[in-house]
Design an enzyme around this catalytic site. Structure first.
Site, PDB file in Angstrom:
ATOM      1  N   ARG A   1     -26.466  -7.266 -10.419  1.00  0.00           N
ATOM      2  CA  ARG A   1     -26.708  -7.888  -9.522  1.00  0.00           C
ATOM      3  C   ARG A   1     -28.208  -6.767  -9.379  1.00  0.00           C
ATOM      4  NH1 ARG A   1     -24.965 -11.755  -5.979  1.00  0.00           N
ATOM      5  NH2 ARG A   1     -26.109 -11.019  -4.129  1.00  0.00           N
ATOM      6  N   VAL A   2     -28.943  -7.633  -9.232  1.00  0.00           N
ATOM      7  CA  VAL A   2     -30.655  -6.467  -8.835  1.00  0.00           C
ATOM      8  C   VAL A   2     -30.607  -6.158  -6.952  1.00  0.00           C
ATOM      9  CG1 VAL A   2     -31.923  -7.619 -10.366  1.00  0.00           C
ATOM     10  CG2 VAL A   2     -31.793  -9.064  -8.471  1.00  0.00           C
ATOM     11  N   ASP A   3     -29.120  -6.501  -6.131  1.00  0.00           N
ATOM     12  CA  ASP A   3     -29.371  -6.484  -4.384  1.00  0.00           C
ATOM     13  C   ASP A   3     -28.196  -5.374  -4.006  1.00  0.00           C
ATOM     14  OD1 ASP A   3     -26.670  -7.909  -4.877  1.00  0.00           O
ATOM     15  OD2 ASP A   3     -28.082  -9.194  -3.540  1.00  0.00           O
ATOM     16  N   ASP A   4     -28.011  -4.396  -3.371  1.00  0.00           N
ATOM     17  CA  ASP A   4     -27.199  -3.890  -3.492  1.00  0.00           C
ATOM     18  C   ASP A   4     -25.670  -4.684  -2.973  1.00  0.00           C
ATOM     19  OD1 ASP A   4     -29.038  -1.997  -3.113  1.00  0.00           O
ATOM     20  OD2 ASP A   4     -29.824  -1.707  -1.268  1.00  0.00           O
ATOM     21  N   VAL A   5     -25.142  -5.207  -4.043  1.00  0.00           N
ATOM     22  CA  VAL A   5     -23.598  -5.837  -3.761  1.00  0.00           C
ATOM     23  C   VAL A   5     -23.424  -5.197  -5.208  1.00  0.00           C
ATOM     24  CG1 VAL A   5     -22.465  -7.559  -3.794  1.00  0.00           C
ATOM     25  CG2 VAL A   5     -24.825  -7.736  -2.617  1.00  0.00           C
TER      26      VAL A   5
END
Ligand code: WTA
Length: 758
Positions: free
Chosen positions: A626-630
């Site tokens: 993931r590149v997001d906050d997941v």
């Protein structure tokens, strides 16, 4: 474009002695093992010629055809890098590929560069027998999606067909107008009918649909398609009787009993929208989901045995219903299955007038229930998933496109045969359990193993015990299981999902679990995508350990840079999808704006997956996380913001920042930096109490593995937490902290490092 393959006349041959010694050491080295470096040339009917060189290991019984096909496959796959579906022969490439034939083990020294080529036997019986066949189908699916998908959709039962001139319509470009996706609009069908009645009517009624294996070894059950249909109808009749109508939501909080898929199918049969909540979520999380979709009823069971522990699910539901009532969302009815193996009904807390025992009412209903025919675009289910902000997102899937897509991805990615016994270890509380325990396999008339327990109870051999017991041929799981002393002879195809499988885990899965004879379908997809997006097709092309390989039919993955510019060929960047596919989610329930903002605004014109991805020189896709906050913990998606908000709800926690760190077994683990309210000392009890708060608010699966005391958090002058630095500290990559001079308080980093092992 027609291709002609020419094998150069004098292959240069050399013995690979270390591999030979190893193989003979294993006592299986019957054949002389050689490896050949063979120059080949590909010429197209129209343009120039490109040459590539392949090294393949050859057993003496490899025939010429095998060799040629392998060469052809790796050559064409090479060209996929240059164009997503046409074979581009203009590019000149030279490459070295080590190929191990399916059936031979993959050596540690080979693992980074080697490909595993399908055996002749596998390819000959495969639904898609070669890369060339795949390319033809893929090309057709991209050039004329309406026609391609209509042909597939026609394999199912439709009361009325969709308009052939408007098979789909979509807009993915948020800058032009509202984002929308529709497939087969105007087509009238029912997925439950297609999973059950259609199979029974075509003569499959006596085939086992579900094999159920209980938490405790020795206890099991099964249902044929005919029996499953009867059970589903009884529940549908009950639901109708109490006033559940098409479009109403039903929240389901059940463990992996057969009643879980039965409930999903019963809702679908009457057009009700199920919202399954994983039975490991806390009362607070369940309440949040109930409040969001305001169901007509909640379906649960009194208790469940998980390993040796008994969990009182009904108590959790009671607490959730109390919480939702406080927000003025009251649910009038709670249907409770008596799960005797875990707990008799007597001690169950009960609210007269609201609670009803499943066993007291459902068996009384008729085993026939008329189907509610629905539009292809009518909602089928809601499934809440974590995003990068605290509130979970209600991913909404509709009926027709999802049906067609899950059925067909299941069939091709697992090369499904009617004689297969299929087992997916996922829980129906997650998307994998929706698409590939329930709908996808049943739409294909498959026999599915449903397992209530956990893979290491009573010991770590349980999984393999089940594989042997049911003679499982297709085994689909998250890549975090261990193998011991069982035969596993029946296995034919392995599948993996949920997180990037690193090459050494891949090698273990291939060599040990599959005994080097089973291809691995490393399926990349998401709750939002409904079904597989990038996945190997067994038999069709060489596999690279750790790569999900190529896109499924109709899927156009693109890699973009941070400005949203598509990058061609070999590259790394953000994974997006161009154009729609039938299984795509249509909105976030009650929040279309968030749907657009999260998925379509970052890169206008594309669906943004939230994942990073690399494409190698041969066109293979490698998911990088993931590149997001997941964070992905054992295949469960958890938003850092959800865990942070649980932590800061603790009265002694002033601030928290959560990051994911690599974990050998779980893929990723949750690592929390916690700043306490001034004057509160760091103690073991407080650490435990913080972890307990997260368990209580989200569920045990989201409990942080580590609480790292933080006198402060590294922030920019504008107050943004620099998670990059926290990730480096969490994974102890202290030489890679990068530039910390932009921090408001740079010395906080040293303080955090000093507290790392406290
Ligand atoms: C990750 C699960 C690498 C990815 C089906 C994605 C994977 C998220 C793979 C979706 C794979 C899933 N290789 N990463 N084969 N499969 N992922 O919504 O980060 O629970 O975005 O769906 O899991 O998780 P979700």
């Amino acid at each position: 474009m027609a291709l002609k393959l020419e094998l150069a006349p004098h292959p240069q041959t050399q013995v690979q002695s270390s591999y030979k010694r190893w193989k003979e050491g294993q006592g299986r080295g019957a054949g002389t093992l050689v490896s050949a470096v063979i120059p080949i040339s590909i010429s197209s009917t129209s343009t120039s010629t490109s040459t590539c060189t392949c090294t393949i290991n050859i057993n003496k019984n490899f025939d010429n055809r095998t060799r040629t096909r392998h060469l052809l496959d790796s050559s064409i796959s090479n060209s996929i890098a240059n164009s997503s579906y046409s074979v581009n022969t203009r590019t000149r490439t030279r490459k070295m590929v080590k190929a191990v034939s399916l059936g031979d083990p993959l050596l540690a020294e080979d693992q980074d560069e080697a490909v595993v080529v399908p055996s002749d036997h596998l390819s000959q019986q495969a639904l898609v027998p070669s890369l060339r066949d795949y390319l033809e189908m893929y090309k057709a699916s991209i050039q004329d999606p309406g026609r391609f998908w209509s042909e597939i959709a026609s394999q199912f039962h439709w009361e009325r067909k969709w308009d052939p001139d408007h098979v789909f319509s979509h807009n993915l470009d948020v800058t032009k107008s509202q984002v929308h996706i529709q497939w087969f609009k105007g087509g009238i069908t029912n997925i439950s009918y297609n999973c059950l009645d259609r199979i029974v009517e075509s003569g499959g009624g006596d085939k086992i649909a579900l094999f159920w294996e209980a938490n405790d070894p020795g206890s099991d059950a099964s249902l044929t398609y005919k029996q499953l249909l009867s059970r589903v109808c009884q529940l549908s009749n009950y639901l109708k009787d109490i006033g559940v109508k098409k479009g109403d939501a039903v929240v389901v909080y059940l463990p992996m009993l057969m009643e879980l898929p039965i409930t999903m199918l019963a809702c679908a049969r009457i057009g009700a929208v199920h919202s399954v909540v994983f039975a490991g979520f806390s009362a607070e999380s369940l309440a949040q989901r109930i409040i969001d979709c305001k169901p007509k009823l909640v379906i649960t069971c009194n208790a469940v045995k998980r390993g040796s522990k008994i969990i009182h699910l009904k108590d959790i539901v009671d607490a959730a219903l109390l919480l939702s009532a406080q927000t003025n969302v009251s649910v009038d009815r709670c249907l409770v299955f008596e799960n005797e193996a875990a707990m008799k009904r007597e001690p169950t807390k009960w609210q007269e007038g609201r609670d009803i025992w499943w066993q007291d009412v459902i068996p009384e209903y008729p085993t026939h229930c008329e189907v509610e025919w629905v539009d292809a675009e009518d909602p089928l289910f809601l499934l809440y998933t974590s995003g990068s902000t605290g509130k979970p997102k209600g991913v909404l899937h509709t009926t027709g496109g999802y049906m067609v897509y899950t059925a067909i991805t299941f069939k091709y990615a697992f090369d499904y045969k009617p004689t297969d016994i299929y087992w997916c270890t996922a829980d129906c509380g997650w998307i994998t359990g929706h698409s590939y325990v329930t709908y996808g396999p049943l739409l294909n008339g498959a026999s599915v193993v449903v397992f209530e327990g956990s893979p290491n109870y009573p010991d770590s051999g349980r999984c393999w015990d089940i594989v042997d017991k049911y003679k499982v041929t297709i085994f689909y799981t998250a890549p975090t299981l261990y193998v011991t002393r069982y035969s596993r002879k029946s296995l034919r195809i392995l599948g993996s999902v949920g997180e990037p499988i690193n090459p050494s885990a891949w090698r273990w899965f291939y060599n040990v679990v599959g005994d080097s004879r089973c291809p691995i379908s490393d399926t990349w997809w998401q709750t939002e995508t409904g079904g597989f997006m990038i996945t190997p097709l067994p038999g069709a092309w060489p596999q690279k350990p750790g790569s999900a390989t190529f896109p499924f039919f109709g899927v156009q993955p693109v890699i973009v840079d941070e400005k949203g510019v598509e990058i061609e060929g070999e590259c790394s960047g953000y994974l997006c999808v161009k154009s729609s596919w039938p299984g795509a989610f249509r909105t976030l329930y009650g929040d279309h704006e968030r749907y657009e903002t999260t998925y379509f605004k970052p890169f206008p014109g594309y669906y943004f997956t939230g994942d990073g991805c690399r494409r190698d020189k041969d066109g293979y896709y490698w998911l990088t996380g993931r590149v997001d906050d997941v964070i992905n913990v054992s295949g469960h998606r958890i938003g850092t913001a959800e865990v942070e908000s649980a932590l800061v709800s603790h009265p002694q926690c002033a601030e928290a920042a959560v990051v994911g760190v690599e974990h050998e077994v779980k893929g990723q683990a949750i690592y929390a930096f916690v700043t306490l309210v001034e004057g509160v000392p760091y103690t073991e009890d407080l650490r435990k109490s913080l972890i307990l708060t997260v368990r209580k608010q989200i569920g045990a699966f989201a409990a942080p593995d580590k609480i790292h005391w933080a006198p402060g958090l590294p922030k920019t002058r504008s107050g943004k937490i620099m998670r990059r630095i926290l990730r480096k500290i969490a994974s102890r990559q202290l030489n890679e902290l990068g530039d910390t001079s932009t921090l408001a308080e740079p010395n906080i980093v040293d303080q955090l490092i000093a507290l790392a092992d406290c």
